[in-house]
Design a protein around this motif. Structure first.
Motif, PDB file in Angstrom:
ATOM      1  N   LYS A 164       0.821  -1.215   0.000  1.00  8.39           N
ATOM      2  CA  LYS A 164       0.000   0.000   0.000  1.00  8.39           C
ATOM      3  C   LYS A 164       0.861   1.275   0.000  1.00  8.39           C
ATOM      4  O   LYS A 164       0.404   2.337  -0.424  1.00  8.39           O
ATOM      5  CB  LYS A 164      -0.916   0.029   1.229  1.00  8.39           C
ATOM      6  N   HIS A 165       2.088   1.165   0.473  1.00  7.28           N
ATOM      7  CA  HIS A 165       2.932   2.357   0.644  1.00  7.28           C
ATOM      8  C   HIS A 165       4.002   2.474  -0.431  1.00  7.28           C
ATOM      9  O   HIS A 165       4.949   3.272  -0.294  1.00  7.28           O
ATOM     10  CB  HIS A 165       3.561   2.333   2.036  1.00  7.28           C
ATOM     11  N   LYS A 166       3.826   1.719  -1.485  1.00 12.22           N
ATOM     12  CA  LYS A 166       4.774   1.782  -2.592  1.00 12.22           C
ATOM     13  C   LYS A 166       4.884   3.227  -3.102  1.00 12.22           C
ATOM     14  O   LYS A 166       3.875   3.897  -3.337  1.00 12.22           O
ATOM     15  CB  LYS A 166       4.309   0.876  -3.734  1.00 12.22           C
ATOM     16  N   GLY A 167       6.106   3.702  -3.241  1.00 12.48           N
ATOM     17  CA  GLY A 167       6.320   5.061  -3.759  1.00 12.48           C
ATOM     18  C   GLY A 167       6.492   6.116  -2.686  1.00 12.48           C
ATOM     19  O   GLY A 167       6.839   7.265  -2.988  1.00 12.48           O
ATOM     20  N   ALA A 168       6.272   5.742  -1.407  1.00 10.82           N
ATOM     21  CA  ALA A 168       6.458   6.724  -0.331  1.00 10.82           C
ATOM     22  C   ALA A 168       7.936   7.102  -0.241  1.00 10.82           C
ATOM     23  O   ALA A 168       8.824   6.250  -0.274  1.00 10.82           O
ATOM     24  CB  ALA A 168       5.973   6.148   0.996  1.00 10.82           C
ATOM     25  N   LEU A 169       8.207   8.384  -0.137  1.00  8.71           N
ATOM     26  CA  LEU A 169       9.583   8.876  -0.152  1.00  8.71           C
ATOM     27  C   LEU A 169      10.286   8.645   1.190  1.00  8.71           C
ATOM     28  O   LEU A 169       9.689   8.789   2.262  1.00  8.71           O
ATOM     29  CB  LEU A 169       9.574  10.374  -0.470  1.00  8.71           C
ATOM     30  N   TYR A 170      11.553   8.261   1.099  1.00  8.70           N
ATOM     31  CA  TYR A 170      12.360   8.056   2.303  1.00  8.70           C
ATOM     32  C   TYR A 170      12.565   9.382   3.032  1.00  8.70           C
ATOM     33  O   TYR A 170      12.803  10.420   2.422  1.00  8.70           O
ATOM     34  CB  TYR A 170      13.728   7.478   1.924  1.00  8.70           C
ATOM     35  N   LYS A 171      12.474   9.304   4.349  1.00  7.07           N
ATOM     36  CA  LYS A 171      12.821  10.457   5.188  1.00  7.07           C
ATOM     37  C   LYS A 171      13.389   9.930   6.488  1.00  7.07           C
ATOM     38  O   LYS A 171      12.758   9.106   7.153  1.00  7.07           O
ATOM     39  CB  LYS A 171      11.596  11.334   5.461  1.00  7.07           C
ATOM     40  N   PHE A 172      14.554  10.381   6.854  1.00  5.86           N
ATOM     41  CA  PHE A 172      15.203   9.918   8.068  1.00  5.86           C
ATOM     42  C   PHE A 172      14.322  10.179   9.290  1.00  5.86           C
ATOM     43  O   PHE A 172      13.752  11.258   9.442  1.00  5.86           O
ATOM     44  CB  PHE A 172      16.566  10.608   8.246  1.00  5.86           C
ATOM     45  N   ALA A 173      14.193   9.156  10.140  1.00  2.43           N
ATOM     46  CA  ALA A 173      13.438   9.210  11.403  1.00  2.43           C
ATOM     47  C   ALA A 173      11.921   9.223  11.214  1.00  2.43           C
ATOM     48  O   ALA A 173      11.178   9.301  12.186  1.00  2.43           O
ATOM     49  CB  ALA A 173      13.863  10.399  12.256  1.00  2.43           C
ATOM     50  N   ALA A 174      11.431   9.136   9.962  1.00  5.53           N
ATOM     51  CA  ALA A 174       9.979   9.150   9.720  1.00  5.53           C
ATOM     52  C   ALA A 174       9.402   7.729   9.859  1.00  5.53           C
ATOM     53  O   ALA A 174      10.023   6.741   9.458  1.00  5.53           O
ATOM     54  CB  ALA A 174       9.676   9.697   8.331  1.00  5.53           C
ATOM     55  N   ALA A 175       8.200   7.653  10.417  1.00 11.52           N
ATOM     56  CA  ALA A 175       7.557   6.352  10.641  1.00 11.52           C
ATOM     57  C   ALA A 175       6.135   6.332  10.106  1.00 11.52           C
ATOM     58  O   ALA A 175       5.231   5.725  10.697  1.00 11.52           O
ATOM     59  CB  ALA A 175       7.567   5.995  12.127  1.00 11.52           C
ATOM     60  N   GLY A 176       5.911   7.016   8.977  1.00 13.99           N
ATOM     61  CA  GLY A 176       4.616   6.944   8.294  1.00 13.99           C
ATOM     62  C   GLY A 176       3.597   7.929   8.806  1.00 13.99           C
ATOM     63  O   GLY A 176       3.845   8.684   9.737  1.00 13.99           O
ATOM     64  N   PRO A 177       2.466   7.918   8.168  1.00 12.54           N
ATOM     65  CA  PRO A 177       2.084   6.987   7.098  1.00 12.54           C
ATOM     66  C   PRO A 177       2.485   7.437   5.677  1.00 12.54           C
ATOM     67  O   PRO A 177       2.311   6.667   4.741  1.00 12.54           O
ATOM     68  CB  PRO A 177       0.570   6.945   7.212  1.00 12.54           C
ATOM     69  N   LYS A 178       3.036   8.643   5.538  1.00  9.83           N
ATOM     70  CA  LYS A 178       3.355   9.120   4.188  1.00  9.83           C
ATOM     71  C   LYS A 178       4.841   9.010   3.846  1.00  9.83           C
ATOM     72  O   LYS A 178       5.199   8.870   2.680  1.00  9.83           O
ATOM     73  CB  LYS A 178       2.874  10.562   4.025  1.00  9.83           C
ATOM     74  N   ARG A 179       5.693   9.113   4.845  1.00 13.18           N
ATOM     75  CA  ARG A 179       7.132   9.003   4.610  1.00 13.18           C
ATOM     76  C   ARG A 179       7.745   8.113   5.685  1.00 13.18           C
ATOM     77  O   ARG A 179       7.262   8.056   6.817  1.00 13.18           O
ATOM     78  CB  ARG A 179       7.773  10.388   4.587  1.00 13.18           C
ATOM     79  N   PHE A 180       8.831   7.417   5.300  1.00 12.02           N
ATOM     80  CA  PHE A 180       9.438   6.439   6.204  1.00 12.02           C
ATOM     81  C   PHE A 180      10.952   6.417   6.040  1.00 12.02           C
ATOM     82  O   PHE A 180      11.466   6.678   4.951  1.00 12.02           O
ATOM     83  CB  PHE A 180       8.958   5.014   5.877  1.00 12.02           C
ATOM     84  N   ASP A 181      11.650   6.054   7.137  1.00 18.77           N
ATOM     85  CA  ASP A 181      13.004   5.548   6.971  1.00 18.77           C
ATOM     86  C   ASP A 181      12.871   4.024   7.038  1.00 18.77           C
ATOM     87  O   ASP A 181      11.755   3.490   7.094  1.00 18.77           O
ATOM     88  CB  ASP A 181      13.969   6.137   8.006  1.00 18.77           C
ATOM     89  N   CYS A 182      13.985   3.289   7.024  1.00 21.33           N
ATOM     90  CA  CYS A 182      13.865   1.830   6.899  1.00 21.33           C
ATOM     91  C   CYS A 182      13.166   1.172   8.085  1.00 21.33           C
ATOM     92  O   CYS A 182      12.219   0.396   7.920  1.00 21.33           O
ATOM     93  CB  CYS A 182      15.236   1.210   6.680  1.00 21.33           C
ATOM     94  N   SER A 183      13.601   1.490   9.298  1.00 24.95           N
ATOM     95  CA  SER A 183      12.991   0.862  10.472  1.00 24.95           C
ATOM     96  C   SER A 183      11.620   1.459  10.783  1.00 24.95           C
ATOM     97  O   SER A 183      10.757   0.802  11.371  1.00 24.95           O
ATOM     98  CB  SER A 183      13.900   0.984  11.691  1.00 24.95           C
ATOM     99  N   GLY A 184      11.416   2.726  10.366  1.00 21.08           N
ATOM    100  CA  GLY A 184      10.090   3.330  10.531  1.00 21.08           C
ATOM    101  C   GLY A 184       9.060   2.619   9.663  1.00 21.08           C
ATOM    102  O   GLY A 184       7.903   2.446  10.056  1.00 21.08           O
ATOM    103  N   PHE A 185       9.495   2.172   8.484  1.00 24.03           N
ATOM    104  CA  PHE A 185       8.611   1.440   7.575  1.00 24.03           C
ATOM    105  C   PHE A 185       8.217   0.079   8.157  1.00 24.03           C
ATOM    106  O   PHE A 185       7.047  -0.276   8.221  1.00 24.03           O
ATOM    107  CB  PHE A 185       9.298   1.254   6.228  1.00 24.03           C
TER     108      PHE A 185
END
Length: 267
Positions: free
Chosen positions: A160-181
Motif C-alpha cells: 500500500k505504501h509503494k512510492g512513499a519517499l524516504y525520510k530519516f526518522a519518519a515512521a509513516g504513514p506518508k514518509r518512512f526511513d527503513c525501520s520506521g517502515f
C-alpha cells in the motif's frame, strides 16, 4: 272483484316463492335474509403445523489472513430427526451491529449447504435458514471466526505504501526511513510494537535461519552484529523496504548475505 283479489294473491304468492328460493322472506314489506336451505355448511380450513427446524454448523473457526473459511450448515426437523431438504441457507456476518448476508446456497438432498467466505478481520458469523412450505425460518447461534495475521497480510500492507519517499526518522504513514517502515507495517498488521531502530528490531520475533525464511518475515541487515537496515521478505530473493535518502518504498532485490531473519507472524 273476486277475480282481482285472487289474481293479486297469485302474484304475491309467486313473489313469495321466488323470495324463499333465494333464502329471503317478506316481512312487513321488506326482504330479510334467512339461511338458504341448499347452502353448504362453512368449514374452516385446518391450520397447517409449521415446524421450527434446528441448524447445526461445522467448519473452521480460525484462519490466516487472506484465506477462506468453510462452514457446513445442516437443517434438521427436531420432531422427526430427519433433515430438511427444501429452502436455502444464508451465511451472514455482523458489521456495525447489523447482520449482512455474505453468500447463500440451496440445501442439498442431505439437508446441508456448504458456504465459504474470506473475511479480512475477526468477526461474528451466523447461518440463517430462509424457510419453506411448512418449515419456519430460523437463525443459528452466532459463532466467531478469528483471522490471524499472516505473511500475506504484512505484504499487502507494505504494498500500500509503494512510492512513499524516504525520510530519516519518519515512521509513516506518508514518509518512512527503513525501520520506521517495518515498524509501521507490523504494527498495522499484527499489533506488535517494534522499536524505531534496525539494530533493536533484530532482537524481536522468532529467530529463523536464512534458508527457511518466508514471505512476511523481518530481515535485518548487519555490519558485523550491528543492525543497519530493515526490510520485509517478499519472496524470490526480494524484500519490501524504504532504502535510503532520495529513494522510495518498493520491492527491491536483497543485497548481501549478512542479515538475520525474524518471524513475527504466521507464514
Amino acid at each position: 272483484m273476486h277475480e282481482r283479489s285472487s289474481s293479486r294473491n297469485r302474484r304475491i304468492g309467486g313473489t313469495g316463492t321466488i323470495a324463499l328460493s333465494l333464502g329471503l322472506c317478506l316481512c312487513a314489506g321488506q326482504l330479510v335474509a334467512t339461511p338458504a336451505a341448499s347452502a353448504a355448511p362453512v368449514v374452516e380450513a385446518a391450520t397447517a403445523t409449521v415446524i421450527k427446524p434446528k441448524i447445526t454448523n461445522s467448519g473452521t473457526r480460525s484462519i490466516a489472513w487472506g484465506k477462506s473459511f468453510r462452514v457446513t450448515a445442516k437443517v434438521i426437523n427436531p420432531k422427526t430427526g430427519k433433515v430438511v431438504t427444501k429452502g436455502s441457507i444464508r451465511l451472514q456476518a455482523k458489521r456495525n451491529g447489523k447482520w449482512r448476508t455474505w453468500v447463500a446456497r440451496k440445501l442439498t438432498t442431505k439437508g446441508t449447504a456448504t458456504l465459504y467466505a474470506k473475511p479480512g478481520l475477526t468477526t461474528s458469523f451466523r447461518t440463517q435458514y430462509t424457510g419453506a412450505a411448512g418449515v419456519h425460518w430460523v437463525n443459528s447461534p452466532a459463532f466467531r471466526v478469528t483471522v490471524r495475521s499472516s505473511g500475506a497480510k504484512v505484504i499487502a500492507e507494505a504494498r500500500k505504501h509503494k512510492g512513499a519517499l524516504y525520510k530519516f526518522a519518519a515512521a509513516g504513514p506518508k514518509r518512512f526511513d527503513c525501520s520506521g517502515f517495518t515498524q509501521y507495517v507490523y504494527r498495522k498488521t499484527t499489533g506488535k510494537k517494534l522499536p524505531h531502530k534496525a539494530n533493536s528490531q533484530q532482537r524481536y520475533g522468532k529467530k529463523i535461519s536464512i534458508g527457511k525464511k518466508k514471505v512476511g518475515d523481518l530481515i535485518v541487515f548487519r555490519s558485523g552484529s550491528y543492525g543497519t537496515h530493515a526490510g520485509i521478505y517478499a519472496g524470490n530473493g526480494y524484500m519490501w523496504d524504504s532504502p535510503h535518502t532520495g529513494a522510495r518504498v518498493g520491492k527491491h532485490k536483497i543485497y548481501g548475505k549478512n542479515y538475520v531473519v525474524r518471524r513475527l507472524v504466521a507464514a
